[in-house]
Design an enzyme around this catalytic site. Structure first.
Site, PDB file in Angstrom:
ATOM      1  N   SER A  26       0.809  -1.235   0.000  1.00  0.00           N
ATOM      2  CA  SER A  26       0.000   0.000   0.000  1.00  0.00           C
ATOM      3  C   SER A  26       0.842   1.285   0.000  1.00  0.00           C
ATOM      4  CB  SER A  26      -0.979  -0.003   1.174  1.00  0.00           C
ATOM      5  OG  SER A  26      -1.972  -0.967   0.925  1.00  0.00           O
ATOM      6  N   LYS A  75     -10.163  -5.547  10.714  1.00  0.00           N
ATOM      7  CA  LYS A  75     -11.220  -5.006   9.854  1.00  0.00           C
ATOM      8  C   LYS A  75     -12.601  -4.927  10.521  1.00  0.00           C
ATOM      9  CE  LYS A  75      -9.025  -5.973   5.458  1.00  0.00           C
ATOM     10  NZ  LYS A  75      -9.170  -6.387   4.069  1.00  0.00           N
ATOM     11  N   GLY A 135     -14.911 -20.218  -1.574  1.00  0.00           N
ATOM     12  CA  GLY A 135     -14.448 -19.747  -0.275  1.00  0.00           C
ATOM     13  C   GLY A 135     -15.528 -19.005   0.487  1.00  0.00           C
ATOM     14  N   ALA A 136     -15.392 -19.018   1.824  1.00  0.00           N
ATOM     15  CA  ALA A 136     -16.364 -18.307   2.668  1.00  0.00           C
ATOM     16  C   ALA A 136     -15.656 -17.651   3.849  1.00  0.00           C
ATOM     17  CB  ALA A 136     -17.440 -19.271   3.159  1.00  0.00           C
ATOM     18  N   GLY A 138     -13.012 -14.321   5.239  1.00  0.00           N
ATOM     19  CA  GLY A 138     -13.183 -12.868   5.260  1.00  0.00           C
ATOM     20  C   GLY A 138     -13.199 -12.263   3.859  1.00  0.00           C
ATOM     21  N   ALA A 139     -12.279 -12.688   3.010  1.00  0.00           N
ATOM     22  CA  ALA A 139     -12.169 -12.101   1.672  1.00  0.00           C
ATOM     23  C   ALA A 139     -13.389 -12.475   0.826  1.00  0.00           C
ATOM     24  CB  ALA A 139     -10.890 -12.587   1.012  1.00  0.00           C
ATOM     25  N   LEU A 231      -8.479 -13.823  -6.336  1.00  0.00           N
ATOM     26  CA  LEU A 231      -8.166 -12.677  -5.473  1.00  0.00           C
ATOM     27  C   LEU A 231      -6.680 -12.639  -5.128  1.00  0.00           C
ATOM     28  CD1 LEU A 231     -11.074 -12.399  -2.875  1.00  0.00           C
ATOM     29  CD2 LEU A 231     -10.971 -11.594  -5.218  1.00  0.00           C
TER      30      LEU A 231
HETATM   31  P1  ATR Z   1      -9.198 -14.829   4.188  1.00  0.00           P
HETATM   32  O1  ATR Z   1      -9.160 -13.671   5.123  1.00  0.00           O
HETATM   33  O2  ATR Z   1      -8.036 -14.875   3.214  1.00  0.00           O
HETATM   34  O3  ATR Z   1     -10.495 -14.997   3.520  1.00  0.00           O
HETATM   35  P2  ATR Z   1      -9.904 -16.983   5.980  1.00  0.00           P
HETATM   36  O4  ATR Z   1     -10.984 -16.133   6.559  1.00  0.00           O
HETATM   37  O5  ATR Z   1      -9.043 -17.777   6.904  1.00  0.00           O
HETATM   38  O6  ATR Z   1      -8.901 -16.116   5.107  1.00  0.00           O
HETATM   39  O7  ATR Z   1     -10.593 -17.979   4.892  1.00  0.00           O
HETATM   40  C1  ATR Z   1      -9.879 -18.915   4.184  1.00  0.00           C
HETATM   41  C2  ATR Z   1     -10.771 -19.568   3.142  1.00  0.00           C
HETATM   42  O8  ATR Z   1      -9.975 -20.518   2.389  1.00  0.00           O
HETATM   43  C3  ATR Z   1     -11.918 -20.368   3.723  1.00  0.00           C
HETATM   44  O9  ATR Z   1     -12.993 -20.370   2.804  1.00  0.00           O
HETATM   45  C4  ATR Z   1     -11.310 -21.776   3.827  1.00  0.00           C
HETATM   46  O10 ATR Z   1     -12.252 -22.830   3.837  1.00  0.00           O
HETATM   47  P3  ATR Z   1     -12.905 -23.346   5.234  1.00  0.00           P
HETATM   48  O11 ATR Z   1     -13.978 -22.347   5.559  1.00  0.00           O
HETATM   49  O12 ATR Z   1     -13.449 -24.681   4.922  1.00  0.00           O
HETATM   50  O13 ATR Z   1     -11.796 -23.366   6.242  1.00  0.00           O
HETATM   51  C5  ATR Z   1     -10.528 -21.821   2.547  1.00  0.00           C
HETATM   52  N1  ATR Z   1      -9.446 -22.809   2.615  1.00  0.00           N
HETATM   53  C6  ATR Z   1      -8.266 -22.691   3.255  1.00  0.00           C
HETATM   54  N2  ATR Z   1      -7.512 -23.799   3.087  1.00  0.00           N
HETATM   55  C7  ATR Z   1      -8.252 -24.660   2.305  1.00  0.00           C
HETATM   56  C8  ATR Z   1      -8.031 -25.957   1.751  1.00  0.00           C
HETATM   57  N3  ATR Z   1      -6.889 -26.603   1.961  1.00  0.00           N
HETATM   58  N4  ATR Z   1      -9.011 -26.501   1.002  1.00  0.00           N
HETATM   59  C9  ATR Z   1     -10.177 -25.836   0.765  1.00  0.00           C
HETATM   60  N5  ATR Z   1     -10.436 -24.610   1.248  1.00  0.00           N
HETATM   61  C10 ATR Z   1      -9.496 -24.012   2.015  1.00  0.00           C
END
Ligand code: ATR
Length: 294
Positions: A26, A75, A135-136, A138-139, A231
């Site tokens: 940034s 955040k 994914g679910a 934060g991002a 992302l």
């Molecule tokens: P961020 O802030 O980058 O979004 P986060 O909140 O820790 O980080 O979220 C990580 C995301 O990557 C989640 O959707 C996680 O899936 P889970 O909710 O099942 O944990 C996903 N993720 C991380 N490692 C993974 C893996 N090896 N296989 C599948 N999904 C993964």
């Protein structure tokens, strides 16, 4: 000329508050923008431990800081210390930009508006589109809000842990009074309606140094994707992007999202509009910078 030589009694200060912040790009975005837009502003990193968040906001105001960006893990935590909230940021429940207002700061979420602007700059539409979101966390949650807010027809929210996908879907659907977010297990992509989709990769899988990983490796999945937006921007071409391209689709990384979340914040702080040519110059600097560190 060295930026430091231009600092004088009228220089305004902005910065990034996070923990850690040493890896951030940034300062490059904002200090280059300030120079190119001819504005007397500097941007610096502020490592702030979680228990110091409220003190940091009060201190920033007392020190007359123009604005702050906020990153992991603050955040959501910053919200309690703010004077005002932008309506959309309040719905999302996450803030990455603080703008000075009388008596405190107002919280915005330019991750979301920045992603929308990044997609538009790649000619990617959201309105009325069918979207797969991987994914679910934060991002991905901010992306789900963005898609629903800008009028996506359906967002299939695929996550390894189904209940997290369900929670995010419920939150977004109810906050925006829509029913477009559909939670699914990751492996349920096989049951998606036969269509071509925009897919947004919002998991942390494939992030440097795990550059050989992809959350889905089945080519049958990638054949359903016309455009894949990751992302992640480090590495510049993730495995997800490689699979999308192998299947004949267009792939983009998240560097433009990083760029435009910064530009949106900069425009809010300085009440200005950054011309596209300058945005592209900053983008090239960022590309160079990410290549150096790869
Ligand atoms: P961020 O802030 O980058 O979004 P986060 O909140 O820790 O980080 O979220 C990580 C995301 O990557 C989640 O959707 C996680 O899936 P889970 O909710 O099942 O944990 C996903 N993720 C991380 N490692 C993974 C893996 N090896 N296989 C599948 N999904 C993964």
């Amino acid at each position: 000329m060295d930026t430091r030589e231009k600092i004088n009694g009228k220089t305004r200060v902005c910065g990034l508050m996070g923990y850690p912040v040493a890896h951030t790009l940034s300062p490059i975005i904002h200090n280059t923008l300030a120079e190119k837009m001819n504005l007397n502003m500097v941007y610096v990193p502020f490592p702030v431990a979680p228990e110091q968040v409220n003190h940091a906001i009060a201190g920033a105001y007392a020190l007359d800081l123009l604005g702050l960006n906020v990153t992991v893990p603050h955040k959501s935590a910053v919200i309690a210390g703010l004077k005002e909230m932008d309506e959309l940021a309040a719905k999302i429940g996450a803030v990455n930009t603080l703008v000075r207002v009388p008596g405190g700061y107002k919280g915005y979420n330019t991750d979301m508006t920045g992603l929308y602007r990044a997609l538009l700059s790649e000619q990617i539409q959201i309105r009325e589109k069918q979207i797969i979101l991987l994914g679910a966390g934060g991002a991905a949650r901010a992306v789900a809000f963005m898609c629903a807010y800008y009028g996506a027809r359906k967002v299939y929210l695929l996550n390894r842990t189904l209940d997290k996908a369900q929670r995010v879907a419920e939150e977004v659907n109810s906050a925006l009074s829509v029913d477009c977010i559909v939670p699914m297990r990751m492996e349920d992509y096989k049951n998606l309606p036969e269509e071509k989709y925009l897919a947004i990769q919002g998991t942390s899988v494939g992030l440097y140094p795990n550059v050989e990983d992809a959350v889905i490796r089945d080519m049958a999945f990638y054949e359903r994707i016309h455009t894949g937006y990751d992302l992640i921007y480090k590495p510049a071409k993730t495995m997800f992007m490689k699979y999308v391209e192998q299947a004949g689709g267009i792939a983009c990384n998240g560097l433009k999202m990083l760029l435009y979340q910064g530009i949106d914040a900069f425009e809010l702080w300085n009440q200005c509009k950054v011309p596209e040519e300058i945005a592209m110059e900053i983008y090239q600097r960022l590309e160079k910078e990410t290549r150096i560190h790869e």
